[in-house]
Design a protein around this motif. Structure first.
Motif, PDB file in Angstrom:
ATOM      1  N   ASP A 568       0.801  -1.003   0.010  1.00 49.19           N
ATOM      2  CA  ASP A 568      -0.124   0.077   0.019  1.00 49.19           C
ATOM      3  C   ASP A 568       0.937   1.271   0.169  1.00 49.19           C
ATOM      4  O   ASP A 568       1.109   1.865   0.812  1.00 49.19           O
ATOM      5  CB  ASP A 568      -0.877   0.174   1.303  1.00 49.19           C
ATOM      6  CG  ASP A 568      -1.714  -1.086   1.021  1.00 49.19           C
ATOM      7  OD1 ASP A 568      -2.298  -1.390   0.335  1.00 49.19           O
ATOM      8  OD2 ASP A 568      -2.468  -1.617   2.134  1.00 49.19           O
ATOM      9  N   GLN A 569       1.273   1.621  -1.186  1.00 45.82           N
ATOM     10  CA  GLN A 569       2.082   2.765  -1.302  1.00 45.82           C
ATOM     11  C   GLN A 569       1.835   3.628  -2.481  1.00 45.82           C
ATOM     12  O   GLN A 569       0.842   3.296  -3.205  1.00 45.82           O
ATOM     13  CB  GLN A 569       3.556   2.325  -1.418  1.00 45.82           C
ATOM     14  CG  GLN A 569       3.994   1.622  -0.324  1.00 45.82           C
ATOM     15  CD  GLN A 569       5.732   1.163  -0.455  1.00 45.82           C
ATOM     16  OE1 GLN A 569       6.319   1.567  -1.318  1.00 45.82           O
ATOM     17  NE2 GLN A 569       6.032   0.509   0.669  1.00 45.82           N
ATOM     18  N   GLY A 570       2.473   4.746  -2.533  1.00 42.33           N
ATOM     19  CA  GLY A 570       2.011   5.605  -3.844  1.00 42.33           C
ATOM     20  C   GLY A 570       2.390   5.250  -5.302  1.00 42.33           C
ATOM     21  O   GLY A 570       3.054   4.264  -5.437  1.00 42.33           O
ATOM     22  N   GLN A 571       2.177   6.094  -6.140  1.00 40.59           N
ATOM     23  CA  GLN A 571       2.201   5.754  -7.555  1.00 40.59           C
ATOM     24  C   GLN A 571       3.855   5.363  -7.847  1.00 40.59           C
ATOM     25  O   GLN A 571       4.120   4.426  -8.571  1.00 40.59           O
ATOM     26  CB  GLN A 571       1.784   6.652  -8.520  1.00 40.59           C
ATOM     27  CG  GLN A 571       1.784   6.525 -10.044  1.00 40.59           C
ATOM     28  CD  GLN A 571       0.923   5.148 -10.290  1.00 40.59           C
ATOM     29  OE1 GLN A 571      -0.327   5.108  -9.690  1.00 40.59           O
ATOM     30  NE2 GLN A 571       1.124   4.412 -11.395  1.00 40.59           N
ATOM     31  N   GLU A 572       4.473   6.285  -7.248  1.00 38.29           N
ATOM     32  CA  GLU A 572       6.050   6.359  -7.571  1.00 38.29           C
ATOM     33  C   GLU A 572       6.946   4.891  -7.153  1.00 38.29           C
ATOM     34  O   GLU A 572       7.461   4.187  -7.574  1.00 38.29           O
ATOM     35  CB  GLU A 572       6.816   7.447  -7.089  1.00 38.29           C
ATOM     36  CG  GLU A 572       6.608   8.587  -7.902  1.00 38.29           C
ATOM     37  CD  GLU A 572       6.912   8.455  -9.172  1.00 38.29           C
ATOM     38  OE1 GLU A 572       7.980   7.922  -9.597  1.00 38.29           O
ATOM     39  OE2 GLU A 572       6.182   9.086 -10.137  1.00 38.29           O
ATOM     40  N   ASP A 573       6.157   4.323  -5.758  1.00 39.90           N
ATOM     41  CA  ASP A 573       6.398   3.277  -5.500  1.00 39.90           C
ATOM     42  C   ASP A 573       6.206   2.183  -6.231  1.00 39.90           C
ATOM     43  O   ASP A 573       6.740   1.030  -6.136  1.00 39.90           O
ATOM     44  CB  ASP A 573       5.798   3.160  -4.012  1.00 39.90           C
ATOM     45  CG  ASP A 573       6.707   3.851  -2.898  1.00 39.90           C
ATOM     46  OD1 ASP A 573       7.985   4.178  -3.048  1.00 39.90           O
ATOM     47  OD2 ASP A 573       6.197   4.733  -1.922  1.00 39.90           O
ATOM     48  N   LYS A 579       9.145  -2.747 -11.752  1.00 42.89           N
ATOM     49  CA  LYS A 579      10.663  -2.722 -12.439  1.00 42.89           C
ATOM     50  C   LYS A 579      11.157  -3.682 -11.459  1.00 42.89           C
ATOM     51  O   LYS A 579      11.973  -4.698 -12.021  1.00 42.89           O
ATOM     52  CB  LYS A 579      11.330  -1.506 -12.025  1.00 42.89           C
ATOM     53  CG  LYS A 579      12.748  -1.445 -12.785  1.00 42.89           C
ATOM     54  CD  LYS A 579      13.586  -0.188 -12.681  1.00 42.89           C
ATOM     55  CE  LYS A 579      14.794  -0.284 -13.438  1.00 42.89           C
ATOM     56  NZ  LYS A 579      15.612   0.981 -13.411  1.00 42.89           N
ATOM     57  N   GLU A 580      11.126  -3.946 -10.248  1.00 41.60           N
ATOM     58  CA  GLU A 580      11.832  -4.985  -9.445  1.00 41.60           C
ATOM     59  C   GLU A 580      11.317  -6.410  -9.493  1.00 41.60           C
ATOM     60  O   GLU A 580      12.090  -7.374  -9.562  1.00 41.60           O
ATOM     61  CB  GLU A 580      11.647  -4.578  -7.797  1.00 41.60           C
ATOM     62  CG  GLU A 580      12.634  -3.445  -7.292  1.00 41.60           C
ATOM     63  CD  GLU A 580      12.191  -2.946  -5.857  1.00 41.60           C
ATOM     64  OE1 GLU A 580      11.208  -3.530  -5.250  1.00 41.60           O
ATOM     65  OE2 GLU A 580      13.126  -2.122  -5.267  1.00 41.60           O
TER      66      GLU A 580
END
Length: 877
Positions: A568-573, A579-580
């Motif tokens: 549960d994090q923001g768009q950038e996260d 990518k990971e």
């Protein structure tokens, strides 16, 4: 749009590598003297042109992770909508064999295996939703629009096969799948219906062609070599790689075999573009023909159901189904995939799939049913490969079954309860086990009497001991007709007396008991679609009683599906997590695309390629002129002809002064129009109550600003109520008395006067609901300049998801069809406005305080009148 370049001198173009030219129409080269073409190394060649490249990649700073999901529906069994399929069985035509010229009905096209009519893409679905399909299928209107959804038959056939609501989240079936499998906005539907007697092996082959055709048309990935060249400078280029555009394929019933083939066609396409690996998720639901039906299994199948009452009344009327071995199949999905991919491992593809089929999903006309060997099972603990859905025998239960007493044995993890059409349990309905037991008793009740009759044939027509069941409300009319024909054929002139006999009564009683078992088996067959999200479906299991089918699929696929599980994090996260995953765990869930490079798969890909070739005809140039710009995606017809006429009469600048002019531009299919240069329309907009209220709010924000009358400042208007945003409605407010339909029926009622004022207001038709953006500039002396702008769409389409009242949407469905689809008005024409208003400090103050000042003045006037009245009373005493 055209472009002309004139060079006064010599024009030289040098390309370090290749130089290509592509055109949707002709390429014309003319020279005053000569044209010279030289191929220094290989000479000059002529021939078929290559396909032009796909649209260029957008330069993103980071790659976007968003894939596609494809739903492959099963057999469309409704006789009213697919009657031709039943005629194929009666007339002895195999639906897979174009040589016998089967009737197509609602089944897939065997003459053209990549037929556009057998697939609905996300773009096509979006257009249907804009025309009214979205509002009829919305959560708000879904239950009340059942009898109107035929208006959008294509959506009903494709998306409608899957759509039901999750009782918990309130979301549609496909919406939940799109969100879970990273395919927002990218749902596609392939028709997997082939009809009775269809071969699962052939459906896999047909799926290969459709899968390749879909990938060629819709899967927007680029060649690996192209991405590799630029990915270091443009990381966003990876958005066009399979790793960032994963594909998920969901197949139900006959569509499960199609899904398997579609996967192979897509994998082949990725291999052609140079991708050595790719992600793919496959979900098999209620699988039809997971294996072939032959040998001992076939013999067991014949003995499982069929006594004379089923053979005579149910089966043999369908074209001698056993005498001609029409259900005998050497290959199902498993065997065909083994053949195409060279082994039971499917080149690793089998590890990228999950299946869910109830073990009592064994209905007569969808045989053979069951599990695909070795595919991850979300239902049974171990693959259930049995033909039967229950058994009656002495001794211990076989593996995967449990004893229910008195010799009855049932499979574990079956669907036992009956459910209503709304998805809630039918508390009064019989369970599957009870239906099976009642059938078995009814069968022996008939069988014992039949044996007695065989020993004493004179009793055959003995009168019924009890009333004969009425079949009119139980069996469909088409089935009754066939049944009556079968009886007439056998009994001849004694048909009437036979149908009043005890033998007929008991035989009919057994058939009706069998029909209940069959109905419960069909419920189990459709449950992975209709009951996917319903609590209580698994409540009779030994575990997972509180879960849904969807819960089981997610759990089974947690180590299989190519999917990012976000924290549960923001768009950038999220971007970072994507990518990971792609560079880490996701690599372990890829398959080698080389597995699809086999002769058997290539054969069907080649058929697809042959059909996808675009042949140029003598009338192609006429059609190109008539249709015009291929990028035009609005409604209507004759875009090229309309735009040519617009240019001829000089109607191209897009400036309008009335709704009539807007309509004319719409009919000529212009891309956009502008009201900014119309003093009359801008005046009407400024005088509209919605804009007046907006500028009052702006004036309040100006006066309350800490820099007011101290410094110059500017700001973008933001509504104090976040829920309202920038949206306003022009043309006035309609009456809220009763429904729109009631107001329409009583046009002269004073209660609905506001609504009719809106109806005759030009702005209500030209703009109505717009998003008005306002930029505010304030000087130190308190004067204010407000710059307004908006961009809207000029159309008569209903709301996309039932946001408006249903009466309004229904009216727009009808009017939009006439205006946009019949007359040809562009439903995507933009209408813009850009203007500014300037106010002095006093005018801003008046906007904020005018009502209060008027009220104060009225109060003072009332006080003065009261004082004058009292003075007059005193003076006249």
């Amino acid at each position: 749009m055209s472009r002309t370049r004139i060079v006064k001198g010599t024009y030289t173009k040098i390309s370090q590598e290749g130089h290509n030219m592509y055109s949707n129409k002709n390429i014309i080269t003319t020279a005053g003297n000569s044209i010279t073409e030289t191929g220094v190394k290989d000479g000059v060649s002529y021939g078929e042109p290559k396909d032009p490249p796909k649209p260029p990649m957008i330069d993103y700073p980071e790659p976007f992770f968003n894939g596609d999901i494809i739903f492959c529906n099963g057999y469309l069994s409704n006789p009213q909508k697919n009657f031709e399929s039943y005629l194929n069985v009666i007339t002895d035509k195999v639906p897979d064999d174009p040589k016998v010229k089967p009737l197509r009905g609602a089944n897939m096209n065997e003459k053209k295996v990549t037929d556009d009519e057998d697939i609905m893409t996300n773009d096509e679905l979006e257009k249907i939703n804009e025309k009214g399909g979205g509002t009829l299928y919305s959560e708000k209107n879904y239950k009340d629009t059942e009898h109107f959804r035929w208006l959008f038959a294509a959506k009903e056939q494709f998306e409608g096969y899957w759509e039901g609501y999750d009782n918990v989240s309130g979301k549609l079936y496909s919406q939940i799948f799109k969100e879970y499998f990273h395919a927002k906005g990218n749902a596609h539907f392939i028709n997997g219906s082939h009809g009775l007697q269809s071969s699962g092996a052939h459906r896999v082959e047909h799926g290969i062609a459709q899968g390749y055709a879909w990938a060629k048309r819709k899967w927007n990935i680029k060649e690996k070599s192209e991405i590799d060249k630029i990915k270091d400078k443009n990381p966003g280029a990876l958005s066009y790689s399979p790793q960032y555009k994963p594909v998920t394929i969901v197949g139900h019933s006959q569509g499960a075999a199609i899904a398997a083939g579609v996967a192979l066609g897509i994998i082949y396409y990725a291999n052609e573009l140079g991708w050595e690996e790719m992600p793919i998720n496959i979900l098999f639901l209620g699988t039809h023909q997971p294996q072939g039906l032959y040998g001992q299994d076939y013999e067991g199948f014949k003995k499982y159901y069929f006594e004379d009452f089923i053979n005579e009344w149910v089966l043999e009327w369908v074209g001698d189904i056993f005498s001609k071995e029409k259900m005998y199949q050497n290959q199902g999905i498993y065997e065909k995939m083994n053949e195409l991919l060279g082994g039971s491992y499917w080149g690793g593809l089998i590890e990228r799939a999950v299946q869910f089929t109830f073990p009592n999903d064994r209905a007569l006309f969808v045989t053979r049913m069951g599990d695909i060997p070795y595919v991850k099972n979300a239902c049974s603990e171990k693959d259930n490969l049995y033909i039967e859905s229950w058994g009656f025998y002495k001794g211990e239960s076989r593996e995967g079954f449990f004893s229910d007493g008195d010799g009855y044995h049932f499979p574990k993890r079956l669907l036992d309860k009956a459910f209503n059409p709304d998805g809630n349990p039918n508390e009064k309905g019989h369970t599957f086990r009870k239906c099976a037991k009642e059938y078995w008793k009814a069968y022996h009740y008939y069988k014992d009497y039949r044996n007695e009759i065989r020993a004493n044939p004179k009793k055959k027509y003995a009168a019924a001991l009890y009333p004969i069941p009425k079949i009119g409300r139980v069996l469909p009319l088409w089935f009754q007709d066939i049944m009556m024909q079968s009886i007439a054929k056998k009994e001849g002139i004694k048909k009437k007396v036979y149908m009043e006999s005890e033998l007929y009564r008991r035989k009919l009683h057994a058939l009706l008991a069998f029909a209940k078992v069959h109905e419960m088996e069909l419920q189990a067959h459709f449950a992975p679609v209709g009951l996917m999200f319903n609590k209580g479906v698994l409540s009779d299991w030994e575990q997972y009683q509180d879960q849904t089918i969807w819960d089981r699929i997610q759990d089974a696929g947690k180590d299989i599906f190519y999917k990012v599980h976000y924290s549960d994090q923001g768009q950038e996260d999220k971007k970072k997590q994507e990518k990971e995953y792609v560079e880490g765990e996701g690599k372990n869930r890829l398959i080698k695309t080389s597995i699809a490079n086999t002769p058997g798969i290539k054969e069907w890909v080649d058929k697809a390629k042959e059909e996808l070739k675009v042949e140029k005809h003598w009338y192609s140039d006429i059609l190109d002129w008539w249709n015009g710009n291929k990028k035009y995606d609005g409604s209507g017809w004759g875009h090229g002809a309309r735009q040519g006429f617009a240019e001829a009469i000089g109607l191209t600048d897009g400036n309008i002064d009335s709704i009539v002019e807007a309509g004319l531009y719409s009919m000529l299919q212009a891309g956009e129009v502008d009201v900014s240069n119309s003093d009359r329309l801008i005046r009407d907009i400024n005088e509209d109550s919605a804009v007046i209220d907006r500028e009052k709010l702006i004036a309040e924000q100006v006066i309350n600003h800490p820099e007011y009358l101290k410094e110059e400042f500017s700001f973008i208007f933001i509504h104090p109520n976040p829920k309202k945003g920038n949206g306003i409605q022009l043309g006035g407010k309609r009456s809220t008395e009763k429904s729109m339909w009631e107001q329409f029926k009583n046009p002269f009622s004073t209660k609905y006067l506001k609504t009719w004022k809106v109806a005759i207001n030009e702005l209500a038709w030209l703009l109505r609901s717009i998003s008005l953006k306002s930029m505010v500039y304030v000087k130190k002396d308190g004067s204010v300049k407000i710059k307004h702008n908006f961009e809207d769409q000029f159309d008569l389409r209903p709301s996309s998801n039932g946001e408006r009242v249903i009466e309004y949407d229904v009216a727009c469905i009808i009017l939009g069809f006439l205006y946009h689809d019949i007359a040809g008005g562009n439903d995507r024409m933009k209408i813009k406005g850009n203007w500014q208003n300037t106010y002095s400090k006093e005018q801003i103050d008046w906007k904020v305080n005018s009502i209060k000042r008027i009220e104060d003045a009225m109060n003072k006037m009332e006080d003065k009148i009261e004082q004058e009245r009292l003075k007059w009373i005193r003076d006249t005493r």
